[in-house]
Design a protein around this motif. Structure first.
Motif, PDB file in Angstrom:
ATOM      1  N   ALA A 201       0.825  -1.211   0.000  1.00 46.14           N
ATOM      2  CA  ALA A 201       0.000   0.000   0.000  1.00 46.14           C
ATOM      3  C   ALA A 201       0.861   1.263   0.000  1.00 46.14           C
ATOM      4  O   ALA A 201       0.546   2.244  -0.691  1.00 46.14           O
ATOM      5  CB  ALA A 201      -0.935   0.003   1.208  1.00 46.14           C
ATOM      6  N   VAL A 202       1.942   1.230   0.748  1.00 43.08           N
ATOM      7  CA  VAL A 202       2.836   2.388   0.811  1.00 43.08           C
ATOM      8  C   VAL A 202       3.612   2.531  -0.503  1.00 43.08           C
ATOM      9  O   VAL A 202       3.835   3.637  -0.986  1.00 43.08           O
ATOM     10  CB  VAL A 202       3.786   2.291   2.033  1.00 43.08           C
ATOM     11  N   LYS A 203       3.993   1.397  -1.099  1.00 44.29           N
ATOM     12  CA  LYS A 203       4.646   1.448  -2.421  1.00 44.29           C
ATOM     13  C   LYS A 203       3.717   2.095  -3.447  1.00 44.29           C
ATOM     14  O   LYS A 203       4.157   2.906  -4.265  1.00 44.29           O
ATOM     15  CB  LYS A 203       5.041   0.049  -2.890  1.00 44.29           C
ATOM     16  N   LYS A 204       2.443   1.749  -3.364  1.00 44.73           N
ATOM     17  CA  LYS A 204       1.467   2.337  -4.284  1.00 44.73           C
ATOM     18  C   LYS A 204       1.339   3.842  -4.047  1.00 44.73           C
ATOM     19  O   LYS A 204       1.294   4.632  -5.002  1.00 44.73           O
ATOM     20  CB  LYS A 204       0.110   1.658  -4.127  1.00 44.73           C
ATOM     21  N   ALA A 205       1.326   4.248  -2.791  1.00 45.83           N
ATOM     22  CA  ALA A 205       1.236   5.679  -2.460  1.00 45.83           C
ATOM     23  C   ALA A 205       2.487   6.418  -2.950  1.00 45.83           C
ATOM     24  O   ALA A 205       2.393   7.532  -3.484  1.00 45.83           O
ATOM     25  CB  ALA A 205       1.067   5.865  -0.954  1.00 45.83           C
ATOM     26  N   LEU A 206       3.645   5.807  -2.809  1.00 48.29           N
ATOM     27  CA  LEU A 206       4.883   6.405  -3.305  1.00 48.29           C
ATOM     28  C   LEU A 206       4.829   6.553  -4.821  1.00 48.29           C
ATOM     29  O   LEU A 206       5.161   7.616  -5.363  1.00 48.29           O
ATOM     30  CB  LEU A 206       6.101   5.569  -2.903  1.00 48.29           C
ATOM     31  N   ALA A 207       4.395   5.518  -5.499  1.00 45.85           N
ATOM     32  CA  ALA A 207       4.288   5.568  -6.960  1.00 45.85           C
ATOM     33  C   ALA A 207       3.336   6.676  -7.401  1.00 45.85           C
ATOM     34  O   ALA A 207       3.625   7.407  -8.357  1.00 45.85           O
ATOM     35  CB  ALA A 207       3.833   4.215  -7.503  1.00 45.85           C
ATOM     36  N   GLU A 208       2.232   6.824  -6.696  1.00 46.54           N
ATOM     37  CA  GLU A 208       1.279   7.889  -7.025  1.00 46.54           C
ATOM     38  C   GLU A 208       1.910   9.260  -6.814  1.00 46.54           C
ATOM     39  O   GLU A 208       1.735  10.159  -7.632  1.00 46.54           O
ATOM     40  CB  GLU A 208       0.005   7.734  -6.196  1.00 46.54           C
ATOM     41  N   LYS A 209       2.664   9.412  -5.724  1.00 49.77           N
ATOM     42  CA  LYS A 209       3.350  10.681  -5.453  1.00 49.77           C
ATOM     43  C   LYS A 209       4.362  10.998  -6.559  1.00 49.77           C
ATOM     44  O   LYS A 209       4.540  12.151  -6.950  1.00 49.77           O
ATOM     45  CB  LYS A 209       4.053  10.606  -4.091  1.00 49.77           C
ATOM     46  N   CYS A 210       5.000   9.947  -7.079  1.00 48.14           N
ATOM     47  CA  CYS A 210       5.994  10.090  -8.142  1.00 48.14           C
ATOM     48  C   CYS A 210       5.361  10.171  -9.535  1.00 48.14           C
ATOM     49  O   CYS A 210       6.073  10.348 -10.522  1.00 48.14           O
ATOM     50  CB  CYS A 210       6.971   8.915  -8.117  1.00 48.14           C
ATOM     51  N   LYS A 211       4.040  10.000  -9.587  1.00 47.09           N
ATOM     52  CA  LYS A 211       3.313   9.983 -10.860  1.00 47.09           C
ATOM     53  C   LYS A 211       3.856   8.912 -11.801  1.00 47.09           C
ATOM     54  O   LYS A 211       4.110   9.138 -12.976  1.00 47.09           O
ATOM     55  CB  LYS A 211       3.333  11.363 -11.516  1.00 47.09           C
ATOM     56  N   THR A 212       4.055   7.736 -11.213  1.00 47.25           N
ATOM     57  CA  THR A 212       4.526   6.584 -11.968  1.00 47.25           C
ATOM     58  C   THR A 212       3.872   5.332 -11.388  1.00 47.25           C
ATOM     59  O   THR A 212       2.917   5.431 -10.630  1.00 47.25           O
ATOM     60  CB  THR A 212       6.074   6.506 -11.941  1.00 47.25           C
ATOM     61  N   SER A 213       4.375   4.173 -11.740  1.00 45.71           N
ATOM     62  CA  SER A 213       3.780   2.922 -11.267  1.00 45.71           C
ATOM     63  C   SER A 213       4.716   2.206 -10.290  1.00 45.71           C
ATOM     64  O   SER A 213       5.925   2.440 -10.292  1.00 45.71           O
ATOM     65  CB  SER A 213       3.495   1.996 -12.452  1.00 45.71           C
ATOM     66  N   VAL A 214       4.128   1.324  -9.505  1.00 46.64           N
ATOM     67  CA  VAL A 214       4.922   0.483  -8.606  1.00 46.64           C
ATOM     68  C   VAL A 214       5.853  -0.381  -9.448  1.00 46.64           C
ATOM     69  O   VAL A 214       7.009  -0.599  -9.087  1.00 46.64           O
ATOM     70  CB  VAL A 214       4.017  -0.385  -7.704  1.00 46.64           C
ATOM     71  N   ARG A 215       5.362  -0.844 -10.574  1.00 42.13           N
ATOM     72  CA  ARG A 215       6.170  -1.681 -11.463  1.00 42.13           C
ATOM     73  C   ARG A 215       7.439  -0.942 -11.900  1.00 42.13           C
ATOM     74  O   ARG A 215       8.532  -1.511 -11.909  1.00 42.13           O
ATOM     75  CB  ARG A 215       5.346  -2.098 -12.678  1.00 42.13           C
ATOM     76  N   TYR A 216       7.303   0.330 -12.269  1.00 44.02           N
ATOM     77  CA  TYR A 216       8.463   1.127 -12.681  1.00 44.02           C
ATOM     78  C   TYR A 216       9.466   1.260 -11.536  1.00 44.02           C
ATOM     79  O   TYR A 216      10.672   1.066 -11.722  1.00 44.02           O
ATOM     80  CB  TYR A 216       8.026   2.513 -13.155  1.00 44.02           C
TER      81      TYR A 216
END
Length: 110
Positions: free
Chosen positions: A42-57
């Motif tokens: 969940a935190v990885k997803k929030a970080l990805a959203e903050k970075c405007k990218t994906s967890v996969r990236y």
């Protein structure tokens, strides 16, 4: 010392410096790998959203950094987002050790 020996010495020094810079970049960026792996999904997803990218990236980048294939492929905007999200635990300087001073002039004296 003759010219040929001098040139060989210069080449060895340059290789050493490049190797040191690659090692330094790898060591600094590997802190991101440790940080990123410690986050729950969940935190990885929030970080990805903050970075405007994906967890996969972000996962792919962490894998590349961890294997030493890339020092940092993060865009400056992603570095800034990671620094803000991590509350300064991972810094822009760490994520871009070779060129941070060219990107963020305000950090030079900091």
């Amino acid at each position: 010392i003759n010219t040929k020996m001098y040139l060989m010495l210069i080449i060895k020094i340059q290789k050493c410096n490049i190797g040191w810079m690659m090692y330094w970049s790898f060591k600094m960026s590997s802190r991101f790998v440790t940080y990123f792996r410690s986050l729950n999904p969940a935190v990885k997803k929030a970080l990805a959203e903050k970075c405007k990218t994906s967890v996969r990236y972000l996962t792919k980048q962490a894998t590349l950094i961890n294997t030493g294939k890339e020092a940092s492929l993060f865009k400056p905007s992603i570095c800034t987002a990671i620094e803000v999200f991590s509350l300064g635990e991972i810094t822009r300087k760490e994520l871009r050790p070779d060129d941070w001073s060219d990107i963020w002039l305000e950090l030079i004296d900091a």
